[in-house]
Design an enzyme around this catalytic site. Sequence first.
Site, PDB file in Angstrom:
ATOM      1  N   ASP A  75      14.189  -0.467 -14.899  1.00 16.70           N
ATOM      2  CA  ASP A  75      14.757  -0.552 -16.242  1.00 16.70           C
ATOM      3  C   ASP A  75      15.944  -1.519 -16.287  1.00 16.70           C
ATOM      4  O   ASP A  75      16.388  -2.049 -15.268  1.00 16.70           O
ATOM      5  CB  ASP A  75      15.102   0.840 -16.794  1.00 16.70           C
ATOM      6  CG  ASP A  75      16.146   1.578 -15.973  1.00 16.70           C
ATOM      7  OD1 ASP A  75      16.006   2.796 -15.806  1.00 16.70           O
ATOM      8  OD2 ASP A  75      17.113   0.935 -15.504  1.00 16.70           O
ATOM      9  N   LEU A  76      16.434  -1.737 -17.492  1.00 15.25           N
ATOM     10  CA  LEU A  76      17.442  -2.757 -17.748  1.00 15.25           C
ATOM     11  C   LEU A  76      18.647  -2.632 -16.825  1.00 15.25           C
ATOM     12  O   LEU A  76      19.166  -3.631 -16.314  1.00 15.25           O
ATOM     13  CB  LEU A  76      17.901  -2.661 -19.211  1.00 15.25           C
ATOM     14  CG  LEU A  76      18.924  -3.678 -19.692  1.00 15.25           C
ATOM     15  CD1 LEU A  76      18.303  -5.067 -19.790  1.00 15.25           C
ATOM     16  CD2 LEU A  76      19.491  -3.259 -21.057  1.00 15.25           C
TER      17      LEU A  76
END
Length: 240
Positions: free
Chosen positions: A105-106
């Site tokens: 994820d980011l």
Amino acid sequence: MTQERLQKVMAQAGIASRRKCEEMILQGNVRVNGQIVRELGTKVNIATDQILVQGQPLQKQGYACVLLNKPTGYITTAMDTHNRPTVMDLVKSVPVRIYPVGRLDLDTSGLLLLTNDGELTNRLIHPRYHVEKTYRVKAKGLIPESGLERLESGVPLDDGITAPARLEHVQYGKNWTVLHLTIHEGRNRQVRRMLETIGHPVLELERIQMGPLTLAGVARGQFRHLTKQELQSLYELVSL
């Protein structure tokens, strides 16, 4: 060589994304053995069929597999509708179209594989093959022994209890805990959810190993191609 769907063969050859290749087929821009093909289910054999895309012969590209040390702030996707930076921006120099194996994820950094070998991708992310992934986790607060034991034995999440994890390198700071956590499942945001469940939210998360592969020698934001020996070890790991 077995037959594969036309749009898949086109995408693997680096023409465009599979969705864009489907559009090109529907628009009549692809010929197979001299005939315009508009059926998305059409199967072809790259070794024996002549495939022309907008009048140009299709050349099958070889398989590629790279190891990226992903920084935070990059989306793990081939394209982002909000114009945010993606991991594809970091591997633009790779001459063939490749895709991420799973997701980080980011706000997660670390080891990410990208390849155009669809079967390898499917097996690496399938829980059946138990491919281990190790994360360096910095969590809020001092995790007590009972919390560590919960991680090791399995944590109940809303999509079921997790498989037992393996812990090592536990270190305590003033108000944080660093540990190396190894899992073989690939649920969405699994490590973050596990730590939240035991009351110690993740402050930093980095994947440092996947199967036999580590980040050794790869700086943050950089990538390298896997060696033949590394590829062979991956294939053996997932019974290919």
